[in-house]
Design an enzyme around this catalytic site. Structure first.
Site, PDB file in Angstrom:
ATOM      1  N   SER A  13       0.835  -1.085  -0.090  1.00 32.05           N
ATOM      2  CA  SER A  13       0.076  -0.187   0.028  1.00 32.05           C
ATOM      3  C   SER A  13       0.816   1.215   0.128  1.00 32.05           C
ATOM      4  O   SER A  13       0.557   2.217  -0.592  1.00 32.05           O
ATOM      5  CB  SER A  13      -1.023   0.012   1.326  1.00 32.05           C
ATOM      6  N   LYS A  65      23.285 -13.526   1.259  1.00 37.00           N
ATOM      7  CA  LYS A  65      22.881 -12.196   1.258  1.00 37.00           C
ATOM      8  C   LYS A  65      23.627 -11.443   0.204  1.00 37.00           C
ATOM      9  O   LYS A  65      23.045 -10.680  -0.822  1.00 37.00           O
ATOM     10  CB  LYS A  65      22.770 -11.460   2.456  1.00 37.00           C
ATOM     11  N   ARG A  91      13.573  -7.409   5.323  1.00 41.67           N
ATOM     12  CA  ARG A  91      14.969  -7.813   5.386  1.00 41.67           C
ATOM     13  C   ARG A  91      15.773  -6.788   5.798  1.00 41.67           C
ATOM     14  O   ARG A  91      15.598  -5.769   5.251  1.00 41.67           O
ATOM     15  CB  ARG A  91      15.512  -8.514   4.141  1.00 41.67           C
ATOM     16  N   ASN A 107      13.727   4.120   5.078  1.00 40.36           N
ATOM     17  CA  ASN A 107      12.930   3.056   5.443  1.00 40.36           C
ATOM     18  C   ASN A 107      11.747   3.832   6.139  1.00 40.36           C
ATOM     19  O   ASN A 107      11.813   4.957   6.761  1.00 40.36           O
ATOM     20  CB  ASN A 107      13.340   2.118   6.252  1.00 40.36           C
ATOM     21  N   HIS A 109       8.929   2.991   9.328  1.00 41.21           N
ATOM     22  CA  HIS A 109       8.823   2.062  10.242  1.00 41.21           C
ATOM     23  C   HIS A 109       7.325   2.658  11.107  1.00 41.21           C
ATOM     24  O   HIS A 109       7.352   3.726  11.288  1.00 41.21           O
ATOM     25  CB  HIS A 109       9.850   1.919  11.327  1.00 41.21           C
TER      26      HIS A 109
HETATM   27  C1  GRF Z   1       3.915  -0.472   6.862  1.00 38.21           C
HETATM   28  O1  GRF Z   1       3.381  -0.204   7.835  1.00 38.21           O
HETATM   29  C2  GRF Z   1       5.561   0.136   6.707  1.00 38.21           C
HETATM   30  O2  GRF Z   1       5.564   1.018   8.028  1.00 38.21           O
HETATM   31  C3  GRF Z   1       6.269  -1.080   7.492  1.00 38.21           C
HETATM   32  O3  GRF Z   1       5.708  -2.255   6.826  1.00 38.21           O
HETATM   33  C4  GRF Z   1       4.310  -1.723   6.446  1.00 38.21           C
HETATM   34  C5  GRF Z   1       4.264  -2.240   5.024  1.00 38.21           C
HETATM   35  O4  GRF Z   1       2.830  -1.998   4.384  1.00 38.21           O
HETATM   36  N1  GRF Z   1       7.677  -0.997   7.290  1.00 38.21           N
HETATM   37  P1  GRF Z   1       2.297  -2.206   2.983  1.00 38.21           P
HETATM   38  O5  GRF Z   1       2.890  -3.390   2.310  1.00 38.21           O
HETATM   39  O6  GRF Z   1       3.065  -0.826   2.355  1.00 38.21           O
HETATM   40  O7  GRF Z   1       0.976  -2.031   2.744  1.00 38.21           O
END
Ligand code: GRF
Length: 195
Positions: A13, A65, A91, A107, A109
């Site tokens: 998403s 990796k 990962r 990233n 989070h």
């Molecule tokens: C999100 O909540 C992001 O913060 C975390 O993983 C989730 C990914 O969701 N790192 P989506 O696949 O983008 O719906």
């Protein structure tokens, strides 16, 4: 225009929100490549629908990796990628990619780091009983959600919240916050962003 590769493992998403923002001119970037480590992930269909090439790989088919990151690196070069955006990529990034894209990997989070790093951050927050949580966008280093923080957004946790209801609201924030923050980052890139 900054050419980005989005790394994702799941529903995508956030991938979609970034692609939409690029198409609608809210984010001056070209989503040029999807990197995905889960052949059945919904995000692959999203990339196909948006006509974005994807490189899908199965980590266990590689010895290390370093080897799969070498293949990823070839793809990044072929598609002339400037910047890596992780969006639910489950990962840790290894030294191969970190050194090739130093300071150019971010990233998102779903917690206010350094609280609740790692898996199931939203579930951890509900279980702990925090009254405020949120979303963090940060540069990526070798650790688990440990790189320098770029931006954070907070959200109140209601007494009736479950992990599911909170996740829904956090996702809504992410879908606006990630493209907006990337736009700010790219507009100052090369001037103030150093590590
Ligand atoms: C999100 O909540 C992001 O913060 C975390 O993983 C989730 C990914 O969701 N790192 P989506 O696949 O983008 O719906």
């Amino acid at each position: 225009m900054t050419r980005i590769a989005i790394f994702a493992s799941g529903s995508g998403s956030n991938f979609q929100a970034i692609v939409d923002a690029c198409q609608q001119g809210r984010l001056d970037a070209t989503p040029a490549l999807l990197i995905c480590d889960k052949p059945k992930a919904l995000v692959i269909q999203r990339a196909e629908a948006a006509n974005i090439p994807s490189f899908v790989f199965v980590p266990k088919n590689y010895e290390s990796k370093e080897q799969f990151e070498s293949d990823i690196l070839l793809q990044l070069k072929e598609h002339e990628i400037d910047f890596i955006v992780l969006a639910g990529y489950m990962r840790l990034i290894g030294s191969k990619l970190l050194s090739a894209f130093k300071g150019r990997i971010v990233n998102i989070h779903p917690s206010l780091l350094p609280a609740f790093p790692g898996l199931d951050a939203i579930g951890q927050a509900v279980k702990y009983g925090v009254k405020v949580t949120g979303v963090t966008i940060h540069f990526v280093d070798e650790g688990m959600d440990t790189g320098p923080i770029i931006a954070q957004a907070s959200i109140e946790v209601n007494s009736t919240d479950t992990a599911e209801t909170l996740q829904k609201r956090i996702h809504e924030i992410e879908h606006d916050f990630y493209p907006t923050t990337l736009q700010q980052l790219f507009s100052i890139k090369g001037e103030t962003i150093t590590r």
